[in-house]
Scaffold this motif. Structure first.
Motif, PDB file in Angstrom:
ATOM      1  N   LEU A 138      29.952  37.744  45.382  1.00 12.84           N
ATOM      2  CA  LEU A 138      29.475  37.811  46.760  1.00 12.84           C
ATOM      3  C   LEU A 138      29.875  39.144  47.400  1.00 12.84           C
ATOM      4  O   LEU A 138      29.060  39.809  48.053  1.00 12.84           O
ATOM      5  N   THR A 139      31.137  39.543  47.193  1.00 15.59           N
ATOM      6  CA  THR A 139      31.608  40.822  47.735  1.00 15.59           C
ATOM      7  C   THR A 139      30.810  41.983  47.154  1.00 15.59           C
ATOM      8  O   THR A 139      30.410  42.905  47.880  1.00 15.59           O
ATOM      9  N   SER A 140      30.577  41.949  45.851  1.00 13.64           N
ATOM     10  CA  SER A 140      29.842  43.028  45.182  1.00 13.64           C
ATOM     11  C   SER A 140      28.414  43.134  45.714  1.00 13.64           C
ATOM     12  O   SER A 140      27.910  44.240  45.962  1.00 13.64           O
TER      13      SER A 140
ATOM     14  N   ASN B 123      26.081  38.519  30.203  1.00 15.34           N
ATOM     15  CA  ASN B 123      25.493  39.773  29.719  1.00 15.34           C
ATOM     16  C   ASN B 123      26.485  40.928  29.785  1.00 15.34           C
ATOM     17  O   ASN B 123      26.627  41.710  28.833  1.00 15.34           O
ATOM     18  N   LEU B 124      27.176  41.062  30.914  1.00 19.71           N
ATOM     19  CA  LEU B 124      28.053  42.213  31.111  1.00 19.71           C
ATOM     20  C   LEU B 124      29.318  42.128  30.266  1.00 19.71           C
ATOM     21  O   LEU B 124      29.790  43.149  29.750  1.00 19.71           O
ATOM     22  N   SER B 125      29.880  40.934  30.128  1.00 17.95           N
ATOM     23  CA  SER B 125      31.123  40.809  29.368  1.00 17.95           C
ATOM     24  C   SER B 125      30.878  40.906  27.873  1.00 17.95           C
ATOM     25  O   SER B 125      31.616  41.590  27.152  1.00 17.95           O
ATOM     26  N   ILE B 126      29.843  40.260  27.382  1.00 21.50           N
ATOM     27  CA  ILE B 126      29.531  40.341  25.954  1.00 21.50           C
ATOM     28  C   ILE B 126      29.126  41.763  25.578  1.00 21.50           C
ATOM     29  O   ILE B 126      29.508  42.281  24.524  1.00 21.50           O
ATOM     30  N   GLY B 127      28.377  42.408  26.455  1.00 20.47           N
ATOM     31  CA  GLY B 127      27.960  43.787  26.208  1.00 20.47           C
ATOM     32  C   GLY B 127      29.036  44.807  26.504  1.00 20.47           C
ATOM     33  O   GLY B 127      28.836  46.004  26.322  1.00 20.47           O
ATOM     34  N   LYS B 128      30.199  44.326  26.987  1.00 18.76           N
ATOM     35  CA  LYS B 128      31.341  45.197  27.313  1.00 18.76           C
ATOM     36  C   LYS B 128      30.920  46.335  28.256  1.00 18.76           C
ATOM     37  O   LYS B 128      31.337  47.478  28.111  1.00 18.76           O
ATOM     38  N   ARG B 129      30.120  45.969  29.245  1.00 20.59           N
ATOM     39  CA  ARG B 129      29.660  46.947  30.230  1.00 20.59           C
ATOM     40  C   ARG B 129      30.576  47.003  31.453  1.00 20.59           C
ATOM     41  O   ARG B 129      30.338  47.762  32.373  1.00 20.59           O
ATOM     42  N   ILE B 130      31.610  46.171  31.445  1.00 17.23           N
ATOM     43  CA  ILE B 130      32.639  46.213  32.481  1.00 17.23           C
ATOM     44  C   ILE B 130      33.993  46.101  31.792  1.00 17.23           C
ATOM     45  O   ILE B 130      34.099  45.645  30.651  1.00 17.23           O
ATOM     46  N   ASP B 131      35.054  46.520  32.482  1.00 14.90           N
ATOM     47  CA  ASP B 131      36.415  46.381  31.963  1.00 14.90           C
ATOM     48  C   ASP B 131      37.230  45.353  32.728  1.00 14.90           C
ATOM     49  O   ASP B 131      38.291  44.926  32.267  1.00 14.90           O
ATOM     50  N   LEU B 132      36.774  44.968  33.902  1.00 14.20           N
ATOM     51  CA  LEU B 132      37.473  43.973  34.700  1.00 14.20           C
ATOM     52  C   LEU B 132      37.365  42.605  34.036  1.00 14.20           C
ATOM     53  O   LEU B 132      36.276  42.176  33.657  1.00 14.20           O
ATOM     54  N   ARG B 133      38.495  41.926  33.880  1.00 16.34           N
ATOM     55  CA  ARG B 133      38.456  40.562  33.335  1.00 16.34           C
ATOM     56  C   ARG B 133      37.988  39.601  34.433  1.00 16.34           C
ATOM     57  O   ARG B 133      38.447  39.677  35.574  1.00 16.34           O
ATOM     58  N   LEU B 134      37.095  38.711  34.086  1.00 18.82           N
ATOM     59  CA  LEU B 134      36.472  37.808  35.043  1.00 18.82           C
ATOM     60  C   LEU B 134      36.771  36.355  34.705  1.00 18.82           C
ATOM     61  O   LEU B 134      36.625  35.936  33.557  1.00 18.82           O
TER      62      LEU B 134
ATOM     63  N   TYR C 140      24.246  45.815  48.877  1.00 19.76           N
ATOM     64  CA  TYR C 140      22.934  45.617  49.498  1.00 19.76           C
ATOM     65  C   TYR C 140      22.952  45.240  50.981  1.00 19.76           C
ATOM     66  O   TYR C 140      21.886  45.158  51.601  1.00 19.76           O
ATOM     67  N   GLN C 141      24.121  44.993  51.568  1.00 20.37           N
ATOM     68  CA  GLN C 141      24.139  44.476  52.935  1.00 20.37           C
ATOM     69  C   GLN C 141      24.866  45.422  53.900  1.00 20.37           C
ATOM     70  O   GLN C 141      25.494  46.387  53.485  1.00 20.37           O
ATOM     71  N   VAL C 142      24.767  45.119  55.177  1.00 21.02           N
ATOM     72  CA  VAL C 142      25.325  45.958  56.237  1.00 21.02           C
ATOM     73  C   VAL C 142      26.692  45.413  56.651  1.00 21.02           C
ATOM     74  O   VAL C 142      26.843  44.214  56.909  1.00 21.02           O
ATOM     75  N   ASN C 143      27.667  46.299  56.736  1.00 20.66           N
ATOM     76  CA  ASN C 143      29.020  45.911  57.108  1.00 20.66           C
ATOM     77  C   ASN C 143      29.188  46.006  58.634  1.00 20.66           C
ATOM     78  O   ASN C 143      29.107  47.086  59.213  1.00 20.66           O
ATOM     79  N   PHE C 144      29.453  44.859  59.275  1.00 23.78           N
ATOM     80  CA  PHE C 144      29.673  44.815  60.722  1.00 23.78           C
ATOM     81  C   PHE C 144      31.155  44.683  61.058  1.00 23.78           C
ATOM     82  O   PHE C 144      31.508  44.380  62.205  1.00 23.78           O
ATOM     83  N   GLY C 145      32.018  44.913  60.096  1.00 26.19           N
ATOM     84  CA  GLY C 145      33.444  44.721  60.297  1.00 26.19           C
ATOM     85  C   GLY C 145      34.066  45.624  61.341  1.00 26.19           C
ATOM     86  O   GLY C 145      35.142  45.320  61.865  1.00 26.19           O
TER      87      GLY C 145
ATOM     88  N   ASP D 107      19.082  41.550  37.527  1.00 21.98           N
ATOM     89  CA  ASP D 107      19.357  42.992  37.498  1.00 21.98           C
ATOM     90  C   ASP D 107      20.136  43.421  38.747  1.00 21.98           C
ATOM     91  O   ASP D 107      21.053  44.243  38.662  1.00 21.98           O
ATOM     92  N   ASP D 108      19.756  42.842  39.909  1.00 18.77           N
ATOM     93  CA  ASP D 108      20.498  43.128  41.142  1.00 18.77           C
ATOM     94  C   ASP D 108      21.961  42.715  40.991  1.00 18.77           C
ATOM     95  O   ASP D 108      22.883  43.441  41.371  1.00 18.77           O
ATOM     96  N   TYR D 109      22.159  41.514  40.433  1.00 22.22           N
ATOM     97  CA  TYR D 109      23.518  41.011  40.218  1.00 22.22           C
ATOM     98  C   TYR D 109      24.301  41.946  39.299  1.00 22.22           C
ATOM     99  O   TYR D 109      25.444  42.306  39.598  1.00 22.22           O
ATOM    100  N   GLU D 110      23.710  42.306  38.180  1.00 21.94           N
ATOM    101  CA  GLU D 110      24.436  43.126  37.206  1.00 21.94           C
ATOM    102  C   GLU D 110      24.801  44.492  37.800  1.00 21.94           C
ATOM    103  O   GLU D 110      25.933  44.965  37.618  1.00 21.94           O
ATOM    104  N   ASP D 111      23.869  45.113  38.491  1.00 21.57           N
ATOM    105  CA  ASP D 111      24.168  46.417  39.101  1.00 21.57           C
ATOM    106  C   ASP D 111      25.306  46.297  40.112  1.00 21.57           C
ATOM    107  O   ASP D 111      26.213  47.140  40.158  1.00 21.57           O
TER     108      ASP D 111
END
Length: 534
Positions: A71-73, A244-255, A78-83, A202-206
């Motif tokens: 959700l944060t990602s 997709n991202l973990s099996i493809g090792k396209r990220i290093d962060l453990r999820l 894609y969203q506007v920060n009103f903080g 694709d939006d999620y993965e990016d």
């Protein structure tokens, strides 16, 4: 090939050591940890494959044990920060600057917080309409427990004065009973969210790749992602992207992926969905999360005693459970029979009590599962004794003290708020407790939580005395609940420690946090990043 890390100051998950030490790493695992004479390590430097971190501070990779990572990602991407909005006029100015930020036909935003606004109240749909009335707008509160939308969004959702409050939610209304654009809890927010076109895989993965990079730059190496707060996350798409991202090792962060359960109808679906998660070295299934109540800031947390009146004319109440008690008990029982971990969102003391009643019932039925209470900052001695007796863990978010401590206190009588976040007491009782940010509620940087655990300071400076209740913990313990104890609570047992056999995940600090004081500026100047070996 063996790689060496040289350090003269590090935390191993239990204690801080200030002596020259060599950490040997091979194939992504810690092979050995041994003390060494400063002169002898110079020989290692001649042979390469050696990282010299003398003068810096090392800890096990920091673990955020409760975070809405996807959700944060998505919001960051894609969203506007009103903080930063501290007035209605500033909110309108941000809207004007982002009139072209339309994704799938909607303008979405996040971070709204009436407690920092000059008006000391939420804007309504008319404020948004004055800037944008032809494009639907949906902005979530900083807690993610309520939201603001404009009239166009209400029209699309078919919400009128004749619309009843949904189960597990409430519609904000003006004095005439007309919807004012404020939606409380998932049941009400989903009336609008279901009309917002979903992001695709694709939006999620990016977004997740971007989020992973940003989290690791803050020193995090692992995160438990608890999904969304309703229809804002498509769980099938989230699982697909993580696989997709973990099996493809396209990220290093453990999820670690936990699946949210909002109703009795969700139970079988989520159990079935969990079987689609393809666990691997970077991805683990972390069980289920169930919301029993809401938020103190929206006065939907389920309390024993009424909320404090802001002014004499205020209506007050005790908040609300988001479940029928019998349905909640049945859902927890069925989820527990899978043997997977269950985290229960409880903030009010009445909600905590009901969660413990249910855990006690499930255990009496002989069903084996592990449980954690999420947030649970409204505790007293009796509840803590029950938590200890039932071997229930706590997933806390001490950064709440710094960022929203004053807002929490404003809604409660002083006597009701003095028992919040009793981290030291929980640790002394031997209760497993982990720390996290609950991002996007507070920033994902672990520095805030660690700082707050040690000093219990409120950002605004208001009502600090409420949290100065001898519950401060040491830097060692503050690190522990972000590392080894987070490992224990989340069940990923080979992370969170610097010892032979553990995963070679490290956080590199520019300074030993023991050397810092209560000046938050010094903490925010720390250079902190993740270093992982795969």
């Amino acid at each position: 090939m063996i790689q060496n890390l040289i350090t003269d100051s590090f935390f191993d998950g239990v204690h801080i050591h200030n002596q020259c030490t060599v950490i040997e790493v091979e194939n992504g695992r810690i092979l050995n940890v041994k003390t060494s004479e400063p002169g002898s390590v110079n020989e290692l430097l001649k042979h390469g494959n050696t990282f010299d971190f003398r003068g810096k501070f090392l800890s096990p990779g920091l673990i955020d044990s409760h975070n809405h990572f996807t959700l944060t990602s998505l919001k960051m991407a894609y969203q506007v920060n009103f903080g930063s909005s501290v007035s209605f006029s500033e909110l309108k100015e941000i809207l004007r600057k982002n009139m072209g930020n339309i994704i799938h036909g909607w303008i979405q935003g996040y971070g709204l917080n009436e407690y920092i606004m000059n008006e000391r109240k939420l804007p309504d749909r008319h404020v948004v309409d004055s800037v944008i009335n032809d494009i639907p707008v949906f902005i979530t509160h900083v807690t993610e427990h309520y939201a603001l939308c404009n009239s166009r969004a209400l029209d699309i959702a078919g919400i009128t004065s004749g619309t009843d409050d949904p189960p597990n939610g409430r519609l904000g209304r003006d004095l005439n009973g007309n919807p004012n654009g404020i939606l409380y809890e998932a049941g009400a927010m989903d009336l609008v969210k279901k009309f917002i076109p979903e992001y695709n895989v694709d939006d999620y993965e990016d977004a997740i790749i971007y989020g992973s990079e940003m989290y690791m730059k803050s020193g995090l190496t692992a995160v438990k992602d608890t999904g969304g707060t309703g229809a804002d996350i498509n769980e099938e798409t989230r699982i697909m992207a993580f696989n997709n991202l973990s099996i493809g090792k396209r990220i290093d962060l453990r999820l670690m992926i936990a699946l949210p359960v909002y109703s009795i109808e969700d139970v079988d679906n989520r159990i079935s969905m969990s079987r689609k998660i393809k666990e691997n070295a970077l991805l683990k299934f972390a069980g289920f999360k169930v919301f029993l109540d809401g938020s103190i800031m929206s006065r939907t947390a389920w309390m024993k005693n009424p909320y404090k009146k802001m002014k004499e004319s205020d209506k007050t109440g005790n908040g609300m459970p988001l479940w029928n008690t019998d349905s909640f008990r049945e859902a927890i029982h069925r989820l527990a029979k899978t043997g997977n971990h269950i985290s229960i969102h409880v903030i009010g003391d009445r909600a905590i009590e009901e969660a413990l009643n249910t855990i006690e019932y499930v255990q009496s039925e002989g069903v084996k599962s592990s449980f954690a209470l999420v947030h649970a900052y409204k505790l007293n001695d009796g509840l803590i004794k029950r938590i200890e007796k039932l071997s229930t863990d706590i997933e806390t978010q001490t950064a709440f003290i710094y960022f929203i401590g004053d807002a929490l206190q404003q809604n409660l009588e002083d006597s009701e708020s003095r028992c919040m976040f009793p981290v030291k007491t929980l640790m002394e009782k031997g209760i497993n407790i982990s720390d996290g940010s609950d991002s996007p509620v507070t920033p994902y940087s672990p520095v805030y939580g660690i700082f707050s655990s040690i000093y219990r300071i409120v950002k605004s400076g208001r009502k600090e005395s409420v949290f100065s209740n001898n519950e401060n913990i040491t830097p060692e313990d503050a690190l522990k609940i972000y590392t080894s104890m987070s490992s224990a609570v989340t069940g990923w047992n080979d992370i969170g420690s610097i010892k032979p056999g553990s995963c070679a995940d490290f956080s590199i600090w520019s300074i030993n946090p023991q050397k810092l004081d209560a000046d938050i500026g010094k903490w925010l100047n720390i250079k902190l990043y993740a270093l992982v070996f795969r």
